[in-house]
Design a protein around this motif. Structure first.
Motif, mmCIF file in Angstrom:
data_model
loop_
_atom_site.group_PDB
_atom_site.id
_atom_site.type_symbol
_atom_site.label_atom_id
_atom_site.label_comp_id
_atom_site.label_asym_id
_atom_site.label_seq_id
_atom_site.Cartn_x
_atom_site.Cartn_y
_atom_site.Cartn_z
ATOM 1 N N ARG A 27 24.440 -41.953 23.602
ATOM 2 C CA ARG A 27 24.871 -41.905 22.209
ATOM 3 C C ARG A 27 23.706 -41.633 21.258
ATOM 4 N N ILE A 28 22.454 -41.703 21.727
ATOM 5 C CA ILE A 28 21.316 -41.400 20.852
ATOM 6 C C ILE A 28 21.080 -39.899 20.729
ATOM 7 N N GLU A 29 21.669 -39.133 21.636
ATOM 8 C CA GLU A 29 21.494 -37.682 21.617
ATOM 9 C C GLU A 29 22.051 -37.111 20.309
ATOM 10 N N GLY A 30 21.220 -36.310 19.630
ATOM 11 C CA GLY A 30 21.637 -35.691 18.376
ATOM 12 C C GLY A 30 21.401 -36.543 17.142
ATOM 13 N N LYS A 31 20.955 -37.787 17.317
ATOM 14 C CA LYS A 31 20.695 -38.670 16.175
ATOM 15 C C LYS A 31 19.362 -38.327 15.534
ATOM 16 N N HIS A 32 19.281 -38.555 14.229
ATOM 17 C CA HIS A 32 18.069 -38.259 13.455
ATOM 18 C C HIS A 32 17.334 -39.554 13.120
ATOM 19 N N PHE A 33 15.999 -39.512 13.244
ATOM 20 C CA PHE A 33 15.146 -40.661 12.946
ATOM 21 C C PHE A 33 13.849 -40.161 12.312
ATOM 22 N N GLU A 34 13.264 -40.984 11.455
ATOM 23 C CA GLU A 34 11.905 -40.700 11.027
ATOM 24 C C GLU A 34 11.014 -40.956 12.246
ATOM 25 N N VAL B 6 16.823 -36.481 18.291
ATOM 26 C CA VAL B 6 16.651 -36.872 19.690
ATOM 27 C C VAL B 6 17.545 -36.015 20.577
ATOM 28 N N GLY B 7 16.985 -35.560 21.699
ATOM 29 C CA GLY B 7 17.738 -34.786 22.678
ATOM 30 C C GLY B 7 18.315 -35.694 23.758
ATOM 31 N N ARG B 8 18.838 -35.090 24.796
ATOM 32 C CA ARG B 8 19.427 -35.848 25.907
ATOM 33 C C ARG B 8 18.319 -36.436 26.772
ATOM 34 N N LEU C 258 17.853 -48.550 24.877
ATOM 35 C CA LEU C 258 17.530 -47.697 23.734
ATOM 36 C C LEU C 258 18.690 -47.627 22.748
ATOM 37 N N GLU C 259 19.893 -47.462 23.267
ATOM 38 C CA GLU C 259 21.071 -47.395 22.396
ATOM 39 C C GLU C 259 21.215 -48.669 21.585
ATOM 40 N N LEU D 288 18.294 -48.612 18.912
ATOM 41 C CA LEU D 288 18.298 -47.537 17.914
ATOM 42 C C LEU D 288 19.591 -47.381 17.134
ATOM 43 N N LEU D 289 20.702 -47.807 17.710
ATOM 44 C CA LEU D 289 22.000 -47.637 17.051
ATOM 45 C C LEU D 289 22.512 -48.989 16.570
ATOM 46 N N PHE D 290 22.763 -49.084 15.313
ATOM 47 C CA PHE D 290 23.153 -50.368 14.729
ATOM 48 C C PHE D 290 24.630 -50.421 14.407
ATOM 49 N N ASP D 291 25.479 -49.795 15.222
ATOM 50 C CA ASP D 291 26.907 -49.786 14.913
ATOM 51 C C ASP D 291 27.680 -50.815 15.684
#
Length: 135
Positions: free
Chosen positions: A7-14, A73-75, A128-129, A132-135
């Protein structure tokens, strides 16, 4: 190489914030980066070479060495580098200070990934998910 859907694939981060989150978990920025792309690597093991979880990314706003750069982030994928034992037959000898590179070239720099580490890689991606992902 063994890709792991995430689920981190394609997400944008500083990039700076991403680095601050991943380094305490054991990730380092991989040595093969450029101004527009790079990766974070987690060394899983060094049995008969090196086994890594690699998290690729590419710049979407700015260059990697600029303040405030945003990356996508890529795969994630598992990667294995297998090395020959002994010294490299093709060592690079330089003129300055008699420097040389005594390390062996990879036998197969994109070797198949050992099955026994696949579940570890999947667990690392799950971690990692959650970080990095706070949902």
């Amino acid at each position: 190489m063994y890709e792991i859907s995430s689920r981190i694939e394609g997400k944008h981060f500083e990039l700076y914030k991403l680095e601050q989150l991943l380094k305490p978990l054991g990730y380092s920025i991989g040595g093969n980066w450029d101004y527009d792309h790079g990766s974070f690597d987690y060394k899983i093991d060094d049995e008969a070479g090196y086994q890594f979880l690699r998290i690729p990314f590419r710049a979407i706003d700015g260059q990697l060495d600029s303040h405030g750069c945003t990356v996508m982030v890529g795969r994630p994928y598992l990667l294995s580098h297998l090395y020959e034992s002994g010294l490299d037959d093709h060592a690079i000898v330089g003129n300055t200070f008699a420097s040389f590179n005594q390390f062996s070239e990879p036998v197969d720099k994109d070797a198949g990934f050992p099955e026994k580490y696949v579940n570890i890689g999947k667990s690392l991606v799950n971690e990692l998910e959650s970080v990095l992902l706070f949902d």
